[in-house]
Design a protein around this motif. Structure first.
Motif, PDB file in Angstrom:
ATOM      1  N   LYS A 295       0.840  -1.212   0.000  1.00 19.08           N
ATOM      2  CA  LYS A 295       0.000   0.000   0.000  1.00 19.08           C
ATOM      3  C   LYS A 295       0.872   1.258   0.000  1.00 19.08           C
ATOM      4  CE  LYS A 295      -2.441  -1.298   3.673  1.00 19.08           C
ATOM      5  NZ  LYS A 295      -2.098  -2.717   3.808  1.00 19.08           N
ATOM      6  N   THR A 296       1.987   1.205   0.739  1.00 14.97           N
ATOM      7  CA  THR A 296       2.882   2.363   0.796  1.00 14.97           C
ATOM      8  C   THR A 296       3.459   2.672  -0.579  1.00 14.97           C
ATOM      9  OG1 THR A 296       3.465   1.838   3.088  1.00 14.97           O
ATOM     10  CG2 THR A 296       4.951   3.299   1.891  1.00 14.97           C
ATOM     11  N   LEU A 297       3.932   1.655  -1.280  1.00 16.32           N
ATOM     12  CA  LEU A 297       4.510   1.863  -2.613  1.00 16.32           C
ATOM     13  C   LEU A 297       3.466   2.410  -3.585  1.00 16.32           C
ATOM     14  CD1 LEU A 297       6.709   1.612  -4.727  1.00 16.32           C
ATOM     15  CD2 LEU A 297       6.143  -0.823  -4.970  1.00 16.32           C
ATOM     16  N   GLN A 298       2.248   1.899  -3.519  1.00 13.64           N
ATOM     17  CA  GLN A 298       1.202   2.392  -4.423  1.00 13.64           C
ATOM     18  C   GLN A 298       0.872   3.857  -4.131  1.00 13.64           C
ATOM     19  OE1 GLN A 298      -2.098  -0.629  -5.299  1.00 13.64           O
ATOM     20  NE2 GLN A 298      -1.043  -1.639  -3.616  1.00 13.64           N
ATOM     21  N   ILE A 319       1.119  12.964   5.297  1.00 12.66           N
ATOM     22  CA  ILE A 319       0.946  11.557   5.681  1.00 12.66           C
ATOM     23  C   ILE A 319       0.914  11.476   7.198  1.00 12.66           C
ATOM     24  CG2 ILE A 319       1.937   9.249   5.617  1.00 12.66           C
ATOM     25  CD1 ILE A 319       3.194  10.049   2.900  1.00 12.66           C
ATOM     26  N   VAL A 320      -0.219  11.025   7.744  1.00 11.39           N
ATOM     27  CA  VAL A 320      -0.396  10.871   9.187  1.00 11.39           C
ATOM     28  C   VAL A 320      -0.283   9.382   9.500  1.00 11.39           C
ATOM     29  CG1 VAL A 320      -1.839  11.435  11.162  1.00 11.39           C
ATOM     30  CG2 VAL A 320      -2.043  12.776   9.062  1.00 11.39           C
ATOM     31  N   CYS A 321       0.565   9.032  10.450  1.00 12.37           N
ATOM     32  CA  CYS A 321       0.812   7.623  10.719  1.00 12.37           C
ATOM     33  C   CYS A 321       1.295   7.440  12.153  1.00 12.37           C
ATOM     34  CB  CYS A 321       1.841   7.052   9.744  1.00 12.37           C
ATOM     35  SG  CYS A 321       3.438   7.904   9.762  1.00 12.37           S
ATOM     36  N   PRO A 322       1.285   6.196  12.662  1.00 10.64           N
ATOM     37  CA  PRO A 322       1.909   5.953  13.966  1.00 10.64           C
ATOM     38  C   PRO A 322       3.391   6.277  13.891  1.00 10.64           C
ATOM     39  CG  PRO A 322       0.544   4.089  13.300  1.00 10.64           C
ATOM     40  CD  PRO A 322       0.663   4.982  12.101  1.00 10.64           C
ATOM     41  N   VAL A 323       3.969   6.668  15.003  1.00  9.75           N
ATOM     42  CA  VAL A 323       5.379   7.048  15.001  1.00  9.75           C
ATOM     43  C   VAL A 323       6.259   5.878  14.572  1.00  9.75           C
ATOM     44  CG1 VAL A 323       5.777   6.475  17.428  1.00  9.75           C
ATOM     45  CG2 VAL A 323       7.176   8.224  16.327  1.00  9.75           C
ATOM     46  N   SER A 324       5.807   4.642  14.847  1.00 10.46           N
ATOM     47  CA  SER A 324       6.603   3.467  14.462  1.00 10.46           C
ATOM     48  C   SER A 324       6.677   3.292  12.954  1.00 10.46           C
ATOM     49  CB  SER A 324       6.006   2.203  15.098  1.00 10.46           C
ATOM     50  OG  SER A 324       4.667   2.024  14.705  1.00 10.46           O
ATOM     51  N   VAL A 325       5.801   3.945  12.207  1.00 16.40           N
ATOM     52  CA  VAL A 325       5.739   3.773  10.756  1.00 16.40           C
ATOM     53  C   VAL A 325       6.431   4.914  10.016  1.00 16.40           C
ATOM     54  CG1 VAL A 325       4.138   3.437   8.814  1.00 16.40           C
ATOM     55  CG2 VAL A 325       3.581   2.494  11.052  1.00 16.40           C
ATOM     56  N   MET A 326       6.733   5.990  10.716  1.00 15.48           N
ATOM     57  CA  MET A 326       7.331   7.150  10.055  1.00 15.48           C
ATOM     58  C   MET A 326       8.643   6.787   9.361  1.00 15.48           C
ATOM     59  SD  MET A 326       6.558  10.123  12.886  1.00 15.48           S
ATOM     60  CE  MET A 326       7.261  11.460  11.933  1.00 15.48           C
ATOM     61  N   ALA A 327       9.461   6.006  10.039  1.00 15.55           N
ATOM     62  CA  ALA A 327      10.759   5.641   9.456  1.00 15.55           C
ATOM     63  C   ALA A 327      10.569   4.814   8.185  1.00 15.55           C
ATOM     64  CB  ALA A 327      11.584   4.856  10.475  1.00 15.55           C
ATOM     65  N   ASN A 328       9.528   3.983   8.169  1.00 19.72           N
ATOM     66  CA  ASN A 328       9.280   3.153   6.988  1.00 19.72           C
ATOM     67  C   ASN A 328       8.934   4.015   5.776  1.00 19.72           C
ATOM     68  OD1 ASN A 328       8.816   0.476   5.727  1.00 19.72           O
ATOM     69  ND2 ASN A 328       6.731   1.254   5.532  1.00 19.72           N
ATOM     70  N   TRP A 329       8.145   5.079   5.985  1.00 15.84           N
ATOM     71  CA  TRP A 329       7.826   5.967   4.872  1.00 15.84           C
ATOM     72  C   TRP A 329       9.089   6.627   4.329  1.00 15.84           C
ATOM     73  CZ3 TRP A 329       3.663   6.796   1.875  1.00 15.84           C
ATOM     74  CH2 TRP A 329       2.438   6.251   2.290  1.00 15.84           C
ATOM     75  N   GLU A 330       9.952   7.092   5.229  1.00 17.08           N
ATOM     76  CA  GLU A 330      11.212   7.690   4.780  1.00 17.08           C
ATOM     77  C   GLU A 330      12.031   6.696   3.960  1.00 17.08           C
ATOM     78  OE1 GLU A 330      13.462  10.616   7.340  1.00 17.08           O
ATOM     79  OE2 GLU A 330      12.399   9.464   8.878  1.00 17.08           O
ATOM     80  N   GLN A 331      12.138   5.481   4.484  1.00 11.98           N
ATOM     81  CA  GLN A 331      12.949   4.466   3.808  1.00 11.98           C
ATOM     82  C   GLN A 331      12.357   4.083   2.461  1.00 11.98           C
ATOM     83  OE1 GLN A 331      12.987   1.456   6.799  1.00 11.98           O
ATOM     84  NE2 GLN A 331      14.618   2.404   7.997  1.00 11.98           N
ATOM     85  N   GLN A 332      11.024   3.930   2.428  1.00 13.41           N
ATOM     86  CA  GLN A 332      10.379   3.532   1.176  1.00 13.41           C
ATOM     87  C   GLN A 332      10.527   4.613   0.111  1.00 13.41           C
ATOM     88  OE1 GLN A 332       8.269   0.499   0.542  1.00 13.41           O
ATOM     89  NE2 GLN A 332       9.675  -0.123   2.142  1.00 13.41           N
ATOM     90  N   ILE A 333      10.399   5.874   0.498  1.00 15.57           N
ATOM     91  CA  ILE A 333      10.590   6.959  -0.470  1.00 15.57           C
ATOM     92  C   ILE A 333      12.041   6.980  -0.954  1.00 15.57           C
ATOM     93  CG2 ILE A 333      10.612   9.477  -0.736  1.00 15.57           C
ATOM     94  CD1 ILE A 333       8.196   9.575   1.146  1.00 15.57           C
ATOM     95  N   GLY A 334      12.984   6.825  -0.023  1.00 11.19           N
ATOM     96  CA  GLY A 334      14.394   6.797  -0.403  1.00 11.19           C
ATOM     97  C   GLY A 334      14.730   5.624  -1.294  1.00 11.19           C
ATOM     98  N   MET A 335      14.066   4.491  -1.089  1.00 11.88           N
ATOM     99  CA  MET A 335      14.357   3.271  -1.842  1.00 11.88           C
ATOM    100  C   MET A 335      13.744   3.300  -3.247  1.00 11.88           C
ATOM    101  SD  MET A 335      13.190  -0.616  -0.867  1.00 11.88           S
ATOM    102  CE  MET A 335      13.770  -0.374   0.812  1.00 11.88           C
ATOM    103  N   ASP A 411      -2.258   6.606   7.322  1.00 15.47           N
ATOM    104  CA  ASP A 411      -1.743   5.235   7.303  1.00 15.47           C
ATOM    105  C   ASP A 411      -2.138   4.565   8.615  1.00 15.47           C
ATOM    106  OD1 ASP A 411      -0.503   2.951   6.497  1.00 15.47           O
ATOM    107  OD2 ASP A 411       1.545   3.714   6.679  1.00 15.47           O
ATOM    108  N   GLU A 412      -2.425   3.247   8.550  1.00 18.89           N
ATOM    109  CA  GLU A 412      -3.037   2.556   9.693  1.00 18.89           C
ATOM    110  C   GLU A 412      -4.280   3.357  10.120  1.00 18.89           C
ATOM    111  OE1 GLU A 412      -1.943  -0.330  10.552  1.00 18.89           O
ATOM    112  OE2 GLU A 412      -0.002  -0.301   9.535  1.00 18.89           O
TER     113      GLU A 412
END
Length: 880
Positions: A295-298, A319-335, A411-412
């Protein structure tokens, strides 16, 4: 990718300010405040009344067959003091209830307090030019635990006062039971209702998949954005086409133009009502793909594929998300995104307001914010939500709520499912051209969860809670398939969900091994567990003598004690030493009793009270659930009435304003406020007064590694030398013990839990995912903090160190490893103590598999209580 933190002194360097730490424990506690834990009221239909609307030729308002109408008291009406006006959905006057009928209803509508009834109406069919019929429903609202008795009482009063003039419905049936005796005895659900509930569960599973083919037909051709460096899978490319259509084409799915009485109106198929003004269309929707389908990639692809049409339009996707997911968004955008294509801002820390001008100027393309931070800003600007209308500013300050966003993404998104929370109100207040909700679980407990998402998406008319309840949730509660049909139609316009099977995704093989670990050879661990289990079971059996309701009244206390038992299954060291000693001493005393003389109910209740110390959650100093700050022992205040803990300043304010516990709503007095330090001294003194021969040498040094940790180390030896593993536990103190054991065995690891800042979480995931020779082999993860939103596919072994009540929580954690991007077979090791509560929890998970699918029709309030009682008996090995 460029990252802007919430500090004016930072540049596009990706660095974060030192003071931007966000603690997930504080984020969870955001909802642990007085406004967030207000108990949801339930409703029950008490009686129906077949009425007549008269005088319709004198008013311009019209009402259609099937339309919901409002009944409004007019006590100052000069012609009739009992007058009840009827308005249509647009607020136009349709007529008045017939005088004789109004005289019956008016006294009930005028009542206040616990005997008040709300009155709703529906037009069953069209009338003539002089009058029309109306079906009037009298409904009571009360906290779920009190609803059945409250409805029964009002029904009896109605029968006495108006007799046969009402057509009565069993109040308890609509509250979830088929028997009016359910309030005092066990509920036996009819086979018909059980079959209907099972049918609903199946409907929910098929709801989205049946519609996906129709939803994905005739999509616009959308090319993969050039800035995207990842090739989308076929179903992801199709999903992008649906996202672009929903994001760019305004929709009004439930309205059509028509002419009525010579004027053009908009007619709504949901409420069967018409209005003169054009409804506001919505853009966006819900992407509900099963976890692990990207879902994040889409969504990242949508951000690139549908930018603002002009340079002057709002540029930012929030993008509003749990704090535990914030790093994943950064990583996915960078990737996945070409370097420099998107600038990313992090809205956190005390200087976050400095980002507002950059958001307005368009310098930031993607802004990340946690639910906690957003709720905190909402409180500062608007104060506590009152649920009585649009929010109004309390402070004239510029805030994130003044910024027009290109789109906002939750998100979530099921995080906002309770409409009474600040999180819900904060998200609803955001201004954006299009609005999106990402969740693999749009329905957690009940269909009303969907209403919160529809309200956020501004889908008319179902964003209106009253219309949603009357069109969907109330019919579903009553076993009417029309409610489910309406929900199905609504979701077909706003939501897309594909399962792994539908998407034809072939994941690598996953093997789940259930490792039953014995207490044998670990005397101290077994002694502590046996003492805790034995005392709880004996107390439960004693209280049960006073009836099932007596046990249910102690449910929260017993549940807390079961949690401590689960900790003892992990390691006796998780139970504080003085509490271990007290539990063992109490158990010894109980075993020395004459077994032929069973504990009385009064003794059982006293025992539960005495055991509070043994099962206290104060092993580690908590954060105050009101102000979210960690407390020193001298600040901790315990409420005797419920054992919840707050800082002295916050609970003193609560006492002076509204003396109810902010967490459980139990009333308390000043005498119920006990200092933690005083309680500790009392416990210490009590222990000193005991005979020294009775004390058990169970200090931490005398307790060896727990059987589970030993079993984990043995499992690690059998793993492939180059493999990595993720170790999950819901108890952070257990993760600490595991970490110590790994260090002693020479293993390297990183850790992620709720106390870590977003930056440190991101570092931990990055280090573990590295292929460097010196990268850590294991990842210690809090089940809650790392259970969703992060990618750990570098690991091939998942070690589940303790069981959760809901198996879905554990499955979500497993999906951090077994997901798209995993190239190797995955092995899941579930560690469960033999002959313990944990084994029976596993059995309970399997027995509850139907409910864990998220059935729309879950058990009603009274049925839930009875189900809990059956579960408790099974967990404590008590036969019916």
């Amino acid at each position: 990718m460029s990252t802007l933190p919430g500090d004016a002194s930072e540049t596009l360097s990706g660095k974060r300010p030192a003071d931007a730490k966000i603690d997930e424990a504080a984020e969870e506690a955001t909802m642990n405040t007085e406004d967030d834990f207000e108990e949801e009221d339930a409703s029950a239909l008490v009686a129906t009344f077949q009425g007549t609307i008269v005088g319709i030729r004198y008013y311009k308002g019209t009402a259609h067959a099937g339309e919901y109408v409002s009944l409004v008291r007019e006590p100052d009406n000069p012609y009739d003091a009992n007058a009840i006006r009827v308005d249509n959905m647009a607020g136009d006057k349709v007529g008045h209830l017939k005088r004789q009928q109004a005289a019956i209803l008016a006294p009930w509508m005028d009542r206040a307090g616990e005997h008040a009834l709300s009155v709703e109406g529906t037009i069953p069919h069209q009338g003539n030019s002089f009058n029309m019929p109306v079906t009037v429903e009298l409904i009571t609202h009360a906290p779920e635990k009190e609803l059945a008795a409250h409805a029964q009482q009002l029904e009896q009063q109605l029968k006495k006062s108006v007799g046969r003039k009402f057509q009565y419905r069993s109040a308890l049936r609509t509250a979830g039971n088929n028997s009016t005796k359910a309030a005092t005895g066990p509920t036996v659900e009819s086979q018909e209702m059980m079959n209907w509930a099972a049918r609903q569960a199946e409907e929910l599973d098929q709801l989205f998949e049946q519609q996906s083919a129709q939803q994905l037909a005739n999509l616009p051709a959308v090319s993969t954005p050039s800035q995207l460096q990842t090739t989308l899978l076929e179903y992801q490319q199709t999903g992008l086409g649906w996202l672009v259509r929903q994001d760019t084409q305004p929709k009004l799915p439930f309205y059509e133009k028509r002419k009525e009485q010579g004027r053009q109106v908009w007619h709504c198929s949901i409420s069967n009502s018409s209005q003169a003004e054009e409804p506001k269309p919505f853009r966006g929707g819900m992407l509900c793909d099963e976890m692990g389908l990207g879902k994040t990639l889409q969504m990242i692809s949508l951000i690139l594929a549908a930018p603002p049409a002009t340079a002057t339009a709002p540029q930012c996707t929030l993008i509003v998300c749990p704090v535990s997911v914030m790093a994943n968004w950064e990583q996915q955008i960078g990737m996945h995104v070409e370097e420099g294509a998107l600038s990313v801002g992090i809205y956190q820390g005390p200087s976050r307001g400095n980002l507002l001008p950059q958001i307005k100027s368009g310098a930031i393309n993607v802004l990340l914010v946690s639910y906690n931070t957003l709720a905190s800003d909402y409180t500062k600007v608007f104060g506590k939500p009152n649920g009585k209308g649009p929010a109004t500013k309390k402070r004239k300050v510029n805030s994130i709520f003044d910024q027009e966003m290109h789109r906002v993404v939750l998100d979530e998104a099921h995080t906002i499912r309770s409409t009474k929370t600040r999180v819900f109100h904060a998200c609803s207040q955001l201004d954006a051209r299009s609005r999106w909700a990402l969740t693999g679980s749009p329905i957690i407990n009940r269909c009303d969860d969907v209403h919160a998402l529809l309200h956020f998406l501004r889908v008319q008319p179902l964003g209106d809670k009253k219309i949603f309840q009357r069109a969907i949730s109330v019919p579903i509660q009553r076993g009417d398939d029309a409610g489910l049909a309406c929900l199905r139609v609504a979701m077909s316009h706003v939501a897309l969900r594909r399962s792994k099977a539908t998407a034809n995704v072939q994941l690598t093989e996953k093997t789940v091994q259930l490792n039953r670990v014995s207490f044998e050879g670990s005397e101290a661990h077994k002694e502590v567990y046996d003492a805790l289990f034995g005392t709880v079971k004996m107390a439960f059996q004693a209280v049960l003598q006073d009836g099932e309701n007596a046990v249910l009244g102690q449910y929260s206390h017993i549940f807390t004690k079961l949690m401590r038992l689960r900790q003892a299954c992990c390691s006796a060291k998780l139970v504080p030493m003085e509490h271990r000693e007290r539990a063992i001493l109490i158990w010894k005393e109980l075993q020395q009793r004459d077994l032929s003389k069973q504990l009385t109910a009064k003794e059982g209740l006293k025992l539960l009270e005495k055991l509070k110390g043994a099962f206290s959650e104060l092993a580690e100093l908590p954060e105050c659930a009101v102000c979210l700050t960690e407390m020193e022992e001298s600040q901790c205040v315990i409420l005797k009435t419920c054992s919840h803990v707050f800082c002295d300043q916050c609970i003193a304010k609560v006492l002076s304003a509204n003396p109810n516990c902010p967490l459980c709503r139990k009333g308390f007095q000043k005498s119920d406020m006990i200092k933690k330090s005083d309680a500790s001294k009392a416990a210490s003194t009590e222990g000193e007064e005991k005979d020294g021969d009775d004390k058990i040498p169970i200090d931490d040094d005398s307790i060896a590694k727990s059987p589970k940790i030993q079993a984990l180390l043995a499992t690690i030896k059998s793993m492939e030398p180059d493999s990595k593993g993720v170790i999950f536990s819901q108890f952070t103190s257990f993760l600490t013990l595991i970490g110590q054991a790994l260090e002693e065995a020479g293993h390297t690891f990183v850790r992620l839990d709720g106390s870590m800042s977003a930056a440190k979480r991101s570092d931990a995931v990055r280090d573990f995912s590295s292929d460097e020779d010196n990268s850590p082999r294991f990842f210690l993860a809090s089940l809650h903090a790392a259970g969703t939103g992060i990618n750990l596919t570098r690991g091939t072994h998942a070690c589940m160190m303790d069981v959760w009540w809901n198996a879905a929580i554990e499955e979500q954690a497993m999906d951090r490893i077994h997901r798209i991007g995993q190239t190797k077979p995955v092995t899941v090791h579930r560690f469960v103590m033999k002959d313990s509560l944990e084994e029976r929890i596993v059995e309970l998970q399997e027995a509850k598999s139907l409910q864990s699918k998220g059935a729309l029709q879950k058990l009603k309030p009274e049925e839930q209580r009875r189900s809990r009682l059956r579960d408790l008996k099974g967990l404590l090995m008590i036969e019916d």
